[in-house]
Design an enzyme around this catalytic site. Sequence first.
Site, PDB file in Angstrom:
ATOM      1  N   LYS A 183      20.017  31.244  43.258  1.00 48.56           N
ATOM      2  CA  LYS A 183      20.986  31.367  44.566  1.00 48.56           C
ATOM      3  C   LYS A 183      20.608  30.145  45.812  1.00 48.56           C
ATOM      4  O   LYS A 183      22.280  30.414  45.744  1.00 48.56           O
ATOM      5  CB  LYS A 183      18.462  31.636  44.613  1.00 48.56           C
ATOM      6  CG  LYS A 183      18.657  33.084  43.817  1.00 48.56           C
ATOM      7  CD  LYS A 183      17.408  33.842  44.327  1.00 48.56           C
ATOM      8  CE  LYS A 183      17.498  35.069  43.085  1.00 48.56           C
ATOM      9  NZ  LYS A 183      16.170  35.252  42.304  1.00 48.56           N
ATOM     10  N   TYR A 214       8.310  35.417  38.203  1.00 47.99           N
ATOM     11  CA  TYR A 214       9.384  35.687  37.576  1.00 47.99           C
ATOM     12  C   TYR A 214      10.633  34.363  37.025  1.00 47.99           C
ATOM     13  O   TYR A 214      10.288  33.870  38.461  1.00 47.99           O
ATOM     14  CB  TYR A 214      10.436  36.834  38.068  1.00 47.99           C
ATOM     15  CG  TYR A 214      11.608  36.930  37.566  1.00 47.99           C
ATOM     16  CD1 TYR A 214      11.998  37.453  36.254  1.00 47.99           C
ATOM     17  CD2 TYR A 214      12.462  36.631  37.817  1.00 47.99           C
ATOM     18  CE1 TYR A 214      12.503  38.005  35.551  1.00 47.99           C
ATOM     19  CE2 TYR A 214      13.738  36.852  37.438  1.00 47.99           C
ATOM     20  CZ  TYR A 214      13.692  37.923  36.098  1.00 47.99           C
ATOM     21  OH  TYR A 214      15.448  37.920  34.999  1.00 47.99           O
ATOM     22  N   ASP A 220       9.424  26.755  41.037  1.00 44.34           N
ATOM     23  CA  ASP A 220       9.990  27.577  40.469  1.00 44.34           C
ATOM     24  C   ASP A 220      10.387  28.090  42.012  1.00 44.34           C
ATOM     25  O   ASP A 220      10.117  29.248  42.332  1.00 44.34           O
ATOM     26  CB  ASP A 220      10.273  28.494  39.369  1.00 44.34           C
ATOM     27  CG  ASP A 220      11.306  29.508  39.205  1.00 44.34           C
ATOM     28  OD1 ASP A 220      12.352  29.563  40.165  1.00 44.34           O
ATOM     29  OD2 ASP A 220      11.238  30.901  38.460  1.00 44.34           O
TER      30      ASP A 220
END
Length: 428
Positions: free
Chosen positions: A267, A144, A239
């Site tokens: 995050k 993702y 990522d």
Amino acid sequence: MNRERSEKLFTQAQRYLPGGVSSPVRAFKAVGGNPLFIRKGAGSKIYDEDGNQFIDYVCSWGPLILGHCHPKIVAALKKVVEQGISFGAPTELETTLAKAICTAMPSIEMLRFVSSGTEAAMSAIRLARAFTARDKVVKFAGGYHGHSDGLLARAGSGVATLGIPDSAGVPSNYTQNTLVTPYNNTEAVEQLFKRYPGQIAAIIVEPMAANMGVVPPQPGFLKRLRRLTEEFGALLIFDEVITGFRVAYGGAQALYGITPDLTCLGKIIGGGLPVGAYGGRKDIMQMIAPLGSVYQAGTLSGNPLAMTAGISTLKILSQPEVYNQLEARSSLLEKGIAAIAAKAGVVVQVPRVGSALTVFFCQESVLNYEVAKRADTKLYSKFFQQLLSGGIYWPPSQFEAAFVSLTHTTEDIQTTVEAIGKALKSAL
Ligand SMILES: *Cc1c(COP(=O)(O)O)cnc(C)c1O
């Protein structure tokens, strides 16, 4: 457990918000039942609107590695909010956080702040395409990278949870340059490079997959990706939106000793506020406007509150012993789950890297998305509901990671393992 107020608030929310939520996985669709409305958090605990207390393993889906309301973060935010919430002009805070990140991850020579991980990955891809003058991008099934159109191809996470193969509303020509291949399989990647010579701009990869549940890279996987990208003139994009400052201070790239060309972050670097960043080699980053011809902008990018939360978080994480402590607690949890599952006679896999782990109800060890999808999601749902009733807020989907924070105590872990033992027994 009284859930009256949560139920009422959920009914009201659905009137104005699709599904009553601001992000799909929060709606508990994968596990059934209605979501709890959260009133407050403190350390490892959250409290819902009915006053129920939970040990939290979602931790805002990763950012809260210091737990809820860390006093230093709260104090720093209070101070900075008095001075102005946003300017749309440079502040010293951006340089301070950028420097801390570049120091932690030497592959990042320069970076650009954005407001989400989605933006970071989308922009890194745009930059890689500009730099290589190529269009195609390789991603892995179950990986993702946010919800930008081109990356919503077999995207794991919330998409996997809802069982939507690809999102509606994405024209097929938006994803025609996205090549999807199985995680932990380098031969398939090599074949793609041979099939599309001179056309692949980049590989984007979660160096430890966390959005199909935690799936660690097999030994040699990342190294081979590094070799192949070099050999075929493509960029390697890590990522690290989840793994950055999670699996090690220097992220997965430090843990596995691989240097990517570009890195996406989010995050943890925002300490719970909306943040993303992408960065890497200076020669590539200098192509971004205003220095170069790749356009990318953001009204709230580098927001002072978000920078402040990030700076304070990284300062705490850079102290010695932090990651050892996280490792010790997380290992205790993993071993506790494995032992109690064996005792209950339930076959589970508990892949873990640092303070991220998943309990897969799966017979075989999980190597990629194909295997992850064979997990018993019905059993997971029962497990989840039992845990929730037992005061443990576990991820409401088989395909998400559970996170341990610095505030999870040994006692929290013991309570959790006991609850998991009970949940396994009654889930069967
Ligand atoms: C969460 C996540 C994203 C998306 O970040 P948002 O801030 O939700 O847009 C991208 N990549 C990975 C690996 C993630 O875990």
